[in-house]
Each structure stands twice: as C-alpha cells, then as structure tokens.
Scaffold this motif. Structure first.
Motif, PDB file in Angstrom:
ATOM      1  N   GLN A   1       0.522  -1.037   4.587  1.00 11.59           N
ATOM      2  CA  GLN A   1       0.548  -2.070   5.528  1.00 11.59           C
ATOM      3  C   GLN A   1       1.868  -2.893   5.545  1.00 11.59           C
ATOM      4  O   GLN A   1       2.459  -2.955   4.328  1.00 11.59           O
ATOM      5  CB  GLN A   1      -0.504  -3.009   5.300  1.00 11.59           C
ATOM      6  CG  GLN A   1      -1.976  -2.389   5.118  1.00 11.59           C
ATOM      7  CD  GLN A   1      -2.236  -1.952   6.724  1.00 11.59           C
ATOM      8  OE1 GLN A   1      -2.094  -2.581   7.812  1.00 11.59           O
ATOM      9  NE2 GLN A   1      -3.106  -0.709   6.684  1.00 11.59           N
ATOM     10  N   LEU A   2       2.241  -2.912   6.670  1.00 10.86           N
ATOM     11  CA  LEU A   2       3.590  -3.984   6.821  1.00 10.86           C
ATOM     12  C   LEU A   2       3.235  -5.313   6.694  1.00 10.86           C
ATOM     13  O   LEU A   2       2.232  -5.655   7.638  1.00 10.86           O
ATOM     14  CB  LEU A   2       4.366  -3.720   8.058  1.00 10.86           C
ATOM     15  CG  LEU A   2       5.640  -3.999   8.315  1.00 10.86           C
ATOM     16  CD1 LEU A   2       6.748  -3.601   7.439  1.00 10.86           C
ATOM     17  CD2 LEU A   2       6.065  -3.755   9.917  1.00 10.86           C
ATOM     18  N   ARG A   3       3.600  -6.069   5.874  1.00 12.26           N
ATOM     19  CA  ARG A   3       3.132  -7.572   5.672  1.00 12.26           C
ATOM     20  C   ARG A   3       4.240  -8.318   5.202  1.00 12.26           C
ATOM     21  O   ARG A   3       5.261  -7.996   4.694  1.00 12.26           O
ATOM     22  CB  ARG A   3       2.094  -7.533   5.131  1.00 12.26           C
ATOM     23  CG  ARG A   3       2.061  -7.377   3.660  1.00 12.26           C
ATOM     24  CD  ARG A   3       0.819  -7.551   2.894  1.00 12.26           C
ATOM     25  NE  ARG A   3       0.896  -8.173   1.658  1.00 12.26           N
ATOM     26  CZ  ARG A   3       0.007  -8.749   0.955  1.00 12.26           C
ATOM     27  NH1 ARG A   3      -1.326  -8.469   1.215  1.00 12.26           N
ATOM     28  NH2 ARG A   3       0.198  -9.193  -0.486  1.00 12.26           N
TER      29      ARG A   3
ATOM     30  N   GLY B   1       0.052  -9.675  -4.365  1.00 14.44           N
ATOM     31  CA  GLY B   1       1.416  -9.122  -4.402  1.00 14.44           C
ATOM     32  C   GLY B   1       2.459 -10.320  -4.320  1.00 14.44           C
ATOM     33  O   GLY B   1       2.122 -11.426  -4.924  1.00 14.44           O
ATOM     34  N   PRO B   2       3.707  -9.825  -4.107  1.00 12.60           N
ATOM     35  CA  PRO B   2       5.044 -10.370  -4.414  1.00 12.60           C
ATOM     36  C   PRO B   2       4.856 -11.985  -3.569  1.00 12.60           C
ATOM     37  O   PRO B   2       4.431 -11.878  -2.544  1.00 12.60           O
ATOM     38  CB  PRO B   2       5.976  -9.545  -3.955  1.00 12.60           C
ATOM     39  CG  PRO B   2       5.477  -8.648  -3.067  1.00 12.60           C
ATOM     40  CD  PRO B   2       4.063  -8.459  -3.375  1.00 12.60           C
TER      41      PRO B   2
ATOM     42  N   ILE C   1       6.368  -3.329   2.563  1.00  6.58           N
ATOM     43  CA  ILE C   1       4.907  -2.506   2.727  1.00  6.58           C
ATOM     44  C   ILE C   1       4.145  -2.556   1.689  1.00  6.58           C
ATOM     45  O   ILE C   1       4.753  -2.844   0.274  1.00  6.58           O
ATOM     46  CB  ILE C   1       5.184  -0.962   3.134  1.00  6.58           C
ATOM     47  CG1 ILE C   1       6.138  -0.270   2.153  1.00  6.58           C
ATOM     48  CG2 ILE C   1       5.840  -0.885   4.360  1.00  6.58           C
ATOM     49  CD1 ILE C   1       6.135   1.325   2.593  1.00  6.58           C
ATOM     50  N   PHE C   2       2.929  -2.478   1.682  1.00  8.70           N
ATOM     51  CA  PHE C   2       1.967  -2.895   0.630  1.00  8.70           C
ATOM     52  C   PHE C   2       0.508  -2.293   0.690  1.00  8.70           C
ATOM     53  O   PHE C   2       0.102  -1.879   1.779  1.00  8.70           O
ATOM     54  CB  PHE C   2       1.679  -4.433   0.680  1.00  8.70           C
ATOM     55  CG  PHE C   2       0.786  -5.169  -0.331  1.00  8.70           C
ATOM     56  CD1 PHE C   2       1.539  -5.329  -1.569  1.00  8.70           C
ATOM     57  CD2 PHE C   2      -0.325  -5.363   0.007  1.00  8.70           C
ATOM     58  CE1 PHE C   2       0.672  -6.145  -2.754  1.00  8.70           C
ATOM     59  CE2 PHE C   2      -1.341  -6.166  -1.176  1.00  8.70           C
ATOM     60  CZ  PHE C   2      -0.568  -6.165  -2.419  1.00  8.70           C
TER      61      PHE C   2
ATOM     62  N   ILE D   1       0.301  -2.744  -4.767  1.00  8.68           N
ATOM     63  CA  ILE D   1       1.499  -2.216  -4.943  1.00  8.68           C
ATOM     64  C   ILE D   1       2.527  -2.356  -3.720  1.00  8.68           C
ATOM     65  O   ILE D   1       2.143  -2.236  -2.463  1.00  8.68           O
ATOM     66  CB  ILE D   1       1.500  -0.812  -5.088  1.00  8.68           C
ATOM     67  CG1 ILE D   1       0.703  -0.505  -6.410  1.00  8.68           C
ATOM     68  CG2 ILE D   1       2.898   0.059  -5.253  1.00  8.68           C
ATOM     69  CD1 ILE D   1       0.401   0.988  -6.570  1.00  8.68           C
ATOM     70  N   ALA D   2       3.854  -3.066  -3.670  1.00 10.87           N
ATOM     71  CA  ALA D   2       4.666  -3.248  -2.706  1.00 10.87           C
ATOM     72  C   ALA D   2       5.852  -2.589  -2.886  1.00 10.87           C
ATOM     73  O   ALA D   2       6.441  -2.244  -4.028  1.00 10.87           O
ATOM     74  CB  ALA D   2       4.800  -4.693  -2.642  1.00 10.87           C
ATOM     75  N   LEU D   3       6.648  -2.207  -1.808  1.00  9.36           N
ATOM     76  CA  LEU D   3       7.808  -1.314  -1.549  1.00  9.36           C
ATOM     77  C   LEU D   3       8.792  -2.164  -0.580  1.00  9.36           C
ATOM     78  O   LEU D   3       8.213  -2.570   0.292  1.00  9.36           O
ATOM     79  CB  LEU D   3       7.719  -0.058  -1.242  1.00  9.36           C
ATOM     80  CG  LEU D   3       6.700   0.921  -2.053  1.00  9.36           C
ATOM     81  CD1 LEU D   3       6.569   2.329  -1.392  1.00  9.36           C
ATOM     82  CD2 LEU D   3       7.548   1.252  -3.402  1.00  9.36           C
TER      83      LEU D   3
END
Length: 166
Positions: A22-24, A34-35, A49-50, A155-157
């Motif tokens: 997901q784009l967030r 998340g971050p 993305i996450f 998990i985020a990228l």
C-alpha cells in the motif's frame, strides 16, 4: 529512482500474490503501525509503501512488488560493472514477518538477494544489493513481504534506486 511521493514509478503489484503493498503516509497510519515519517522527506506527509499484518491477512501470506524490466542488452547495464539496487526499509514490531528481495529473470529463474525476518528496529535502514550477472536474460527485482502474526506489525520500503548505469 522511486520515492513513492506521487505513484509507484513503474513498479508493479504481483497479481498472483495474496495481498498488495500500500502507498501511504505516516499521517494516515494508525499509531504503532509503521514509521513515524517516510525516509525521503522525513515528514509524516511523505509517502512510502507498506504492508502490515492484520486480521485480513493470515501469517505467511505474501505481497510482491516488481521493478520495471531491466535489459541485459543495454551495454551500460552490465552487472559486472557493479550495478546495485539501494533502498531503505523499516521493520518494527514484536511479530514482524519477513522481507525477501530477489532477482527474477524473464524465464522465471529466481535468486534470493536478501532475506530478513523479525524486528529490525524502529528506524529506517539503508541496504545496497549487488545484482547478479548470470546469463543474458532481462530481469526484475522483486520485493516480497510476508505477513507476521501481530496486527500492529508492518514492513515499509522507501527510496528504491538502481545505480545510474541502468
């Protein structure tokens, strides 16, 4: 280079996986999932993305996103010259699943470049991976997130960049 500020930049969701990246932004995230900021802008309004484990995904289910196809026929994109992908990841939580990065050729040969499992810390971390140079097949880089056991884990990228040669 993709910082996810506007879209997925040509990265594609896999249609045969179990769920999607997901784009967030952090400003739309629930507390503890998340971050606090993205990596690019270091602000809650920045995008990344996450995936997160939730009641909708079972532990072990997968989300995959693939790069545009990189051509071995491009004389400037020879892997022997040290072509790399650089990216930032955030994996924080008690029951985090896994992040697997692999290189997939057009004939579906796959080579794992990195496999991370579990809590990696509550901060963005940088990783640079050298792409392998087997054969003349065009290839993609695939990021696979695997759901963990906890509803607040994710998990985020961000900032996925191929070296300039490509």
């Amino acid at each position: 280079h993709c910082n996810f500020e506007f879209d997925l930049c040509g990265w594609k969701q896999d249609e045969t996986d179990d769920f999607d990246w997901q784009l967030r932004t952090s400003s739309t995230a629930k507390l503890g999932t998340g971050p606090a900021t993205d990596h690019t802008l270091q602000e809650p309004s920045g995008h990344y993305i996450f995936i997160k484990s939730s009641f909708f995904q079972l532990p072990g289910q997968k989300a995959q996103i693939s790069s545009p196809v990189l051509s071995r026929r491009n004389k400037n994109c020879k892997v022997c010259e040290g072509v790399v992908i650089i990216f930032y990841y955030h994996m924080y939580g008690a029951h985090i699943g896994s992040l697997i990065i692999y290189q997939r050729t057009t004939l579906k040969h796959e080579k794992v470049l990195l496999n991370l499992t579990g809590n990696q810390g509550n901060f963005w971390q940088r990783k640079a991976l050298t792409l392998s140079g087997d054969g003349d097949e065009d290839f993609q880089v695939v990021f696979e997130g695997i759901a963990g056991k906890g509803p607040k884990d994710g998990i985020a990228l961000d900032d996925l960049t191929f070296s300039r040669e490509c």
